[in-house]
Design an enzyme around this catalytic site. Sequence first.
Site, PDB file in Angstrom:
ATOM      1  N   SER A   1     -10.228   0.045   6.906  1.00 27.64           N
ATOM      2  CA  SER A   1      -9.554   0.261   5.628  1.00 27.64           C
ATOM      3  C   SER A   1      -9.021  -0.977   4.939  1.00 27.64           C
ATOM      4  CB  SER A   1      -8.397   1.257   5.807  1.00 27.64           C
ATOM      5  OG  SER A   1      -8.885   2.515   6.177  1.00 27.64           O
TER       6      SER A   1
ATOM      7  N   SER B   1      -9.610   2.360   2.815  1.00 23.90           N
ATOM      8  CA  SER B   1      -8.696   3.088   1.952  1.00 23.90           C
ATOM      9  C   SER B   1      -7.720   2.192   1.192  1.00 23.90           C
ATOM     10  CB  SER B   1      -7.893   4.088   2.783  1.00 23.90           C
ATOM     11  OG  SER B   1      -7.090   3.407   3.768  1.00 23.90           O
TER      12      SER B   1
ATOM     13  N   LYS C   1       0.836  -1.197   0.000  1.00 27.55           N
ATOM     14  CA  LYS C   1       0.000   0.000   0.000  1.00 27.55           C
ATOM     15  C   LYS C   1       0.872   1.249   0.000  1.00 27.55           C
ATOM     16  CE  LYS C   1      -3.847   2.138   2.547  1.00 27.55           C
ATOM     17  NZ  LYS C   1      -4.771   1.996   3.694  1.00 27.55           N
TER      18      LYS C   1
END
Length: 459
Positions: A199, A175, A106
């Site tokens: 997330s 996210s 990420k």
Amino acid sequence: MAGGRSRASGSSSPHCWILRVRRVMGTEVCSKRAASGAHDVGGRATQAVEVCLARVAARDRAIRAWAYVGAAQARAQADRLDELDRRANVVDRDLGVLHGVPIGVKDVIETADMPTAFGNRTYARRTSPHDAECVRRARAAGAIVVGKTATAEFALSAPPATRHPLASMRSPGGSSAGSAAAVAADMTPIALATQTGGSAIRPASYCGVVGFKPSFGLIDRRGVMPLSPSLDTVAVIGRSVDWVARCTAAIVDRPLLSVAARSLRVGLYLGSEDELDPLVAAALQEAAASFLSAGATVRSIALQADDAYLRRDHATIAIWEARAALSCHLDDPASLRATTRRVFATQSPCPGEFAAAVERAAHARANLERWFDGADIILAPSVTGPAPRRGSSGDPSPCLLWTLLHLPCLTLPTGIRDEGGLPIGIQLIAHPNEDPLLIAAARLLESCIAARHSKATQR
């Protein structure tokens, strides 16, 4: 309604993943170790990376799961691993548990050889001199970082351009949108993610893959962008429970597959049922029936009177700490996307509210039995419904309480899908530091769901 399984089952033994590229990645690139004759096309790590890069090239223009693809860096790391693999005195058991496995990272997690932009245009070319500790440990175990997966800006609410792999007009959630989408689209079997609210669990559930948020603090956060230090957790998204367990075990250097799920006591927690799509209730019932078929006991757990207040406390703590973490950008609003600016404009807790929220959270963590009520594992929603329309990251509310309580959580698909074929996952939660038991329960449920689905398709 019940549909087909929402993902491929993946490999049950990631340690030997490259020996089974055909099975795990659905390709004929290799079917046995490249020890003789395979030199001409590269060793097994190189072959695995080429499969991954080919899938990224073929699929990511439509999905946009990647913020950066480091093809040259990945190939160089694969070459080094293949050289290690070719040494006569090295056998499989001497190699890292993730030897040659391509992973995504990420874009809020530092990588020394690739930019880390936090989903923000200001940092598009930003580089770090060091890997985050979780990346360093994954590489030490043999993982190959293929690239950085797309994230909401600063891991908040402004979604990236990532599209759901099964429906281009739907969101993969956030996210950790890119991490979930990359795994769901078979571009990589594992991706590192983060969770401050929901997330990692939420996008994994929307995309029909497995998402694991370990106990708070289990994975070292050094080198990970701080958003809310009281809540931030490094997570892992993968194709199966074994994938996330073995990846996490390699990073934390402790066994997570060492516990058997025997005589499990499962508590079914629906939360506020009026918030849930009927498909979520169906997914929970599917999971409960699977546990029962495996000999577990399942009983309902009551909604606690302060659950809603604690979810609000989560928001108070997260926003207060995020304001501190991003203070330089709040002084320069033009550096933020409009959605991110609105988050801070509409939520501005005062010091007294923050202190009270911290105190209530600490009290709740000291009294966890109120939620478990004798259960070993809690079975709960991971989402309120199927993946939302693009432009939204979805509703994080089913995850907030468990994140606030610092509990290990894992989502996996149940085979339930909506009319458009979008999967619905459920969430399992365990006591703090009972991550091995959580993994054992998830493996049990995964196998039961697969068996039930197999029987249903044979009728």
